[in-house]
Motif scaffolding. Structure first.
Motif, short mmCIF file in Angstrom:
data_model
loop_
_atom_site.label_atom_id
_atom_site.label_comp_id
_atom_site.label_asym_id
_atom_site.label_seq_id
_atom_site.Cartn_x
_atom_site.Cartn_y
_atom_site.Cartn_z
N ALA A 1 0.83 -1.21 0.00
CA ALA A 1 0.00 0.00 0.00
C ALA A 1 0.87 1.26 0.00
O ALA A 1 0.56 2.23 -0.71
CB ALA A 1 -0.93 -0.01 1.21
N ALA A 2 1.96 1.26 0.76
CA ALA A 2 2.86 2.42 0.77
C ALA A 2 3.46 2.63 -0.62
O ALA A 2 3.58 3.77 -1.09
CB ALA A 2 3.95 2.22 1.82
N HIS A 3 3.84 1.55 -1.29
CA HIS A 3 4.37 1.67 -2.65
C HIS A 3 3.30 2.16 -3.63
O HIS A 3 3.60 2.91 -4.56
CB HIS A 3 4.97 0.34 -3.11
CG HIS A 3 6.35 0.12 -2.58
ND1 HIS A 3 6.59 -0.47 -1.36
CD2 HIS A 3 7.56 0.44 -3.09
CE1 HIS A 3 7.88 -0.51 -1.15
NE2 HIS A 3 8.50 0.04 -2.17
N SER B 1 11.18 5.66 -13.24
CA SER B 1 12.54 5.35 -12.83
C SER B 1 12.49 4.14 -11.91
O SER B 1 11.67 4.11 -10.99
CB SER B 1 13.17 6.53 -12.09
OG SER B 1 14.47 6.19 -11.64
N PRO B 2 13.35 3.16 -12.13
CA PRO B 2 13.35 2.02 -11.22
C PRO B 2 13.77 2.43 -9.82
O PRO B 2 14.55 3.36 -9.63
CB PRO B 2 14.36 1.05 -11.84
CG PRO B 2 15.10 1.82 -12.86
CD PRO B 2 14.34 3.06 -13.19
N ILE B 3 13.23 1.72 -8.84
CA ILE B 3 13.62 1.93 -7.45
C ILE B 3 14.74 0.95 -7.14
O ILE B 3 14.63 -0.24 -7.40
CB ILE B 3 12.43 1.71 -6.50
CG1 ILE B 3 11.37 2.77 -6.76
CG2 ILE B 3 12.90 1.74 -5.04
CD1 ILE B 3 10.08 2.56 -5.98
N GLY C 1 20.17 -0.14 2.69
CA GLY C 1 18.77 -0.49 2.52
C GLY C 1 17.83 0.65 2.18
O GLY C 1 16.63 0.43 2.02
N ARG C 2 18.32 1.87 2.07
CA ARG C 2 17.45 3.00 1.77
C ARG C 2 17.06 2.99 0.30
O ARG C 2 17.92 3.01 -0.58
CB ARG C 2 18.17 4.31 2.09
CG ARG C 2 17.28 5.52 2.03
CD ARG C 2 18.05 6.77 2.43
NE ARG C 2 17.19 7.84 2.84
CZ ARG C 2 16.53 8.64 2.01
NH1 ARG C 2 16.63 8.46 0.72
NH2 ARG C 2 15.77 9.61 2.47
N PRO C 3 15.74 2.97 -0.01
CA PRO C 3 15.32 2.98 -1.41
C PRO C 3 15.41 4.38 -2.03
O PRO C 3 15.26 5.39 -1.33
CB PRO C 3 13.87 2.51 -1.34
CG PRO C 3 13.40 2.96 0.00
CD PRO C 3 14.61 2.89 0.91
N TYR C 4 15.66 4.42 -3.33
CA TYR C 4 15.67 5.70 -4.04
C TYR C 4 15.43 5.44 -5.53
O TYR C 4 15.54 4.32 -6.00
CB TYR C 4 16.99 6.45 -3.83
CG TYR C 4 18.22 5.76 -4.39
CD1 TYR C 4 18.71 6.09 -5.65
CD2 TYR C 4 18.88 4.78 -3.65
CE1 TYR C 4 19.84 5.46 -6.17
CE2 TYR C 4 20.01 4.15 -4.16
CZ TYR C 4 20.48 4.49 -5.42
OH TYR C 4 21.59 3.87 -5.92
N PHE D 1 12.17 10.04 -1.72
CA PHE D 1 10.93 9.59 -1.10
C PHE D 1 11.24 8.74 0.11
O PHE D 1 12.35 8.25 0.30
CB PHE D 1 10.06 8.81 -2.10
CG PHE D 1 10.64 7.48 -2.49
CD1 PHE D 1 10.30 6.32 -1.80
CD2 PHE D 1 11.52 7.38 -3.57
CE1 PHE D 1 10.84 5.09 -2.16
CE2 PHE D 1 12.05 6.15 -3.93
CZ PHE D 1 11.72 5.01 -3.23
N SER D 2 10.22 8.57 0.95
CA SER D 2 10.32 7.72 2.13
C SER D 2 8.95 7.10 2.36
O SER D 2 7.92 7.75 2.14
CB SER D 2 10.74 8.56 3.34
OG SER D 2 10.89 7.75 4.49
#
Length: 194
Positions: free
Chosen positions: A27-29, A44-46, A52-55, A64-65
């Motif tokens: 749901a967050a995604h 853009s791919p994540i 471990g921090r996504p970007y 984003f967070s």
């Protein structure tokens, strides 16, 4: 631009804990996808940083967070128009059910003096504890090196903490969910809700 997008997910509460965690994460995604579509950002791919921090791989000017808890998901997205590389961290937690004694033990072990004082002097210690905890988590996500690096080493309520670290915090309460947003002071704008 700084955007917060959240959703209460009451239908998710019927799932098992493992399934609930996965559903809240998805749901967050989905909230992130909704923001990206609303802003007409390029695909853009994540990818994930070493800790471990996504970007976004191809969008260095957008950060984003994500966070989720107890049938609630939230996403923060920031893009700075002034050339600053944005950084944002968000966390959300349901109000703690810890007793005063449990809060005291946890606080003495993991919180800084000013955070401890804030909780001790609060009329509602469960609310104050939750507010401090989400603030620390949002800051850790902002930094990108995990809560363990900041839990007992930072005091987010210390005088001039925000000024010295170049950050600022926004706090919200949505139906018993405490939210904290941490972002760079250089990106001077208030968050907007999508």
């Amino acid at each position: 631009m700084l955007i917060l997008h959240y959703r209460h997910l009451s239908t998710l509460l019927q799932h098992s804990r493992h399934t609930l965690h996965k559903a809240q994460s998805e749901a967050a995604h989905m909230l992130l996808d909704e923001i990206v579509q609303a802003l007409n950002l390029p695909h853009s791919p994540i990818v994930t940083a070493e800790k471990g921090r996504p970007y976004f791989k191809d969008l260095p000017t957008v950060d984003f967070s994500l966070a989720h808890t107890d049938g609630f998901a939230i996403c923060a997205l920031q893009s700075c128009d002034n050339g600053t590389i944005p950084r944002v961290g968000v966390d959300a937690e349901a109000r703690t059910h810890y007793s005063d004694a449990e809060i005291k033990r946890f606080s003495l072990r993991f919180f800084g003096k000013h955070e401890q004082d804030y909780i001790e002097n609060a009329t509602d210690r469960q609310a104050a504890f939750t507010k401090v905890f989400v603030r620390k988590e949002a800051y850790a996500k902002y930094c990108g090196d995990g809560l363990g690096a900041h839990l007992s080493k930072t005091d987010t309520m210390a005088p001039k903490f925000e000024e010295s670290k170049g950050v600022r915090f926004f706090s919200y309460l949505k139906k018993n969910i405490f939210i904290s947003l941490c972002n760079s002071r250089e990106c001077d704008e208030e968050p907007a809700f999508l």
